[in-house]
Design a protein around this motif. Structure first.
Motif, PDB file in Angstrom:
ATOM      1  N   CYS A  45       0.841  -1.198   0.000  1.00  0.00           N
ATOM      2  CA  CYS A  45       0.000   0.000   0.000  1.00  0.00           C
ATOM      3  C   CYS A  45       0.878   1.251   0.000  1.00  0.00           C
ATOM      4  CB  CYS A  45      -0.885  -0.026   1.245  1.00  0.00           C
ATOM      5  SG  CYS A  45      -1.921   1.443   1.435  1.00  0.00           S
ATOM      6  N   HIS A  49       2.706   0.478   5.214  1.00  0.00           N
ATOM      7  CA  HIS A  49       3.420  -0.705   4.732  1.00  0.00           C
ATOM      8  C   HIS A  49       2.573  -1.964   4.970  1.00  0.00           C
ATOM      9  CE1 HIS A  49       7.022  -2.513   3.140  1.00  0.00           C
ATOM     10  NE2 HIS A  49       6.878  -3.476   4.029  1.00  0.00           N
ATOM     11  N   ALA A  50       1.467  -2.062   4.240  1.00  0.00           N
ATOM     12  CA  ALA A  50       0.565  -3.212   4.342  1.00  0.00           C
ATOM     13  C   ALA A  50       0.572  -3.968   3.022  1.00  0.00           C
ATOM     14  CB  ALA A  50      -0.847  -2.751   4.658  1.00  0.00           C
ATOM     15  N   ARG A  51       0.431  -5.279   3.111  1.00  0.00           N
ATOM     16  CA  ARG A  51       0.352  -6.116   1.906  1.00  0.00           C
ATOM     17  C   ARG A  51      -1.090  -6.138   1.400  1.00  0.00           C
ATOM     18  NH1 ARG A  51       3.550 -11.530   1.953  1.00  0.00           N
ATOM     19  NH2 ARG A  51       2.379 -11.411   0.066  1.00  0.00           N
ATOM     20  N   ASP A  54      -3.431  -9.161   1.448  1.00  0.00           N
ATOM     21  CA  ASP A  54      -4.091  -9.513   2.711  1.00  0.00           C
ATOM     22  C   ASP A  54      -5.366  -8.710   2.930  1.00  0.00           C
ATOM     23  OD1 ASP A  54      -2.037 -11.306   3.294  1.00  0.00           O
ATOM     24  OD2 ASP A  54      -0.870  -9.785   4.367  1.00  0.00           O
ATOM     25  N   GLY A  55      -5.699  -7.843   1.974  1.00  0.00           N
ATOM     26  CA  GLY A  55      -6.878  -6.993   2.092  1.00  0.00           C
ATOM     27  C   GLY A  55      -8.136  -7.687   1.618  1.00  0.00           C
ATOM     28  N   CYS A  64      -7.183  -1.934   1.684  1.00  0.00           N
ATOM     29  CA  CYS A  64      -5.967  -2.136   2.467  1.00  0.00           C
ATOM     30  C   CYS A  64      -6.348  -2.662   3.852  1.00  0.00           C
ATOM     31  CB  CYS A  64      -5.212  -0.813   2.582  1.00  0.00           C
ATOM     32  SG  CYS A  64      -3.772  -0.921   3.667  1.00  0.00           S
ATOM     33  N   PRO A  65      -5.636  -3.680   4.331  1.00  0.00           N
ATOM     34  CA  PRO A  65      -5.978  -4.244   5.636  1.00  0.00           C
ATOM     35  C   PRO A  65      -5.621  -3.350   6.830  1.00  0.00           C
ATOM     36  CG  PRO A  65      -4.012  -5.319   4.779  1.00  0.00           C
ATOM     37  CD  PRO A  65      -4.531  -4.402   3.692  1.00  0.00           C
ATOM     38  N   PHE A  66      -4.802  -2.311   6.633  1.00  0.00           N
ATOM     39  CA  PHE A  66      -4.411  -1.451   7.751  1.00  0.00           C
ATOM     40  C   PHE A  66      -5.399  -0.326   8.020  1.00  0.00           C
ATOM     41  CE2 PHE A  66       0.491  -2.102   8.156  1.00  0.00           C
ATOM     42  CZ  PHE A  66       0.273  -3.418   8.503  1.00  0.00           C
TER      43      PHE A  66
END
Length: 105
Positions: A45, A49-51, A54-55, A64-66
């Motif tokens: 993202c 710093h999220a993958r 995984d969202g 975004c999962p964060f």
């Protein structure tokens, strides 16, 4: 580099889901929509710093999962704040039961 690179089997990704792959030094998220379309973007993202793999994938948007910002998986454009900067998108296709990406430097 303009050649197509074999990155996964079509069966490796469920419809409505994403996986992360490492290709030519890039961390890439590969998505398969409920309609079976395949798209690819950078996996990290631009807001945190999220993958992205995984969202949560809904239609043509990955959340975004964060911080729940969103991106259009077709273009990489940010569609919901706090994400404002696009992620890079990559040409993707299915052929012969495999998923292929075109990754240029």
């Amino acid at each position: 580099m303009s050649d197509w690179i074999d990155v996964a089997a079509e069966d490796d990704i469920f419809e409505g889901a994403a996986i992360g792959v490492a290709v030519a030094g890039h961390d890439i998220a590969v998505y398969k929509t409920e309609a079976g379309e395949v798209f690819a973007t950078d996996n990290i993202c631009t807001h945190g710093h999220a993958r992205l793999c995984d969202g949560f994938l809904e239609g043509h948007e990955i959340e975004c999962p964060f911080h729940q910002g969103r991106f259009d998986i077709r273009t990489g454009e940010a569609t919901l704040e706090p994400c404002v900067d696009a992620v890079r998108s990559y040409p993707a296709k299915c052929d012969g039961g495999r998923i292929w990406l075109q990754v240029q430097a």
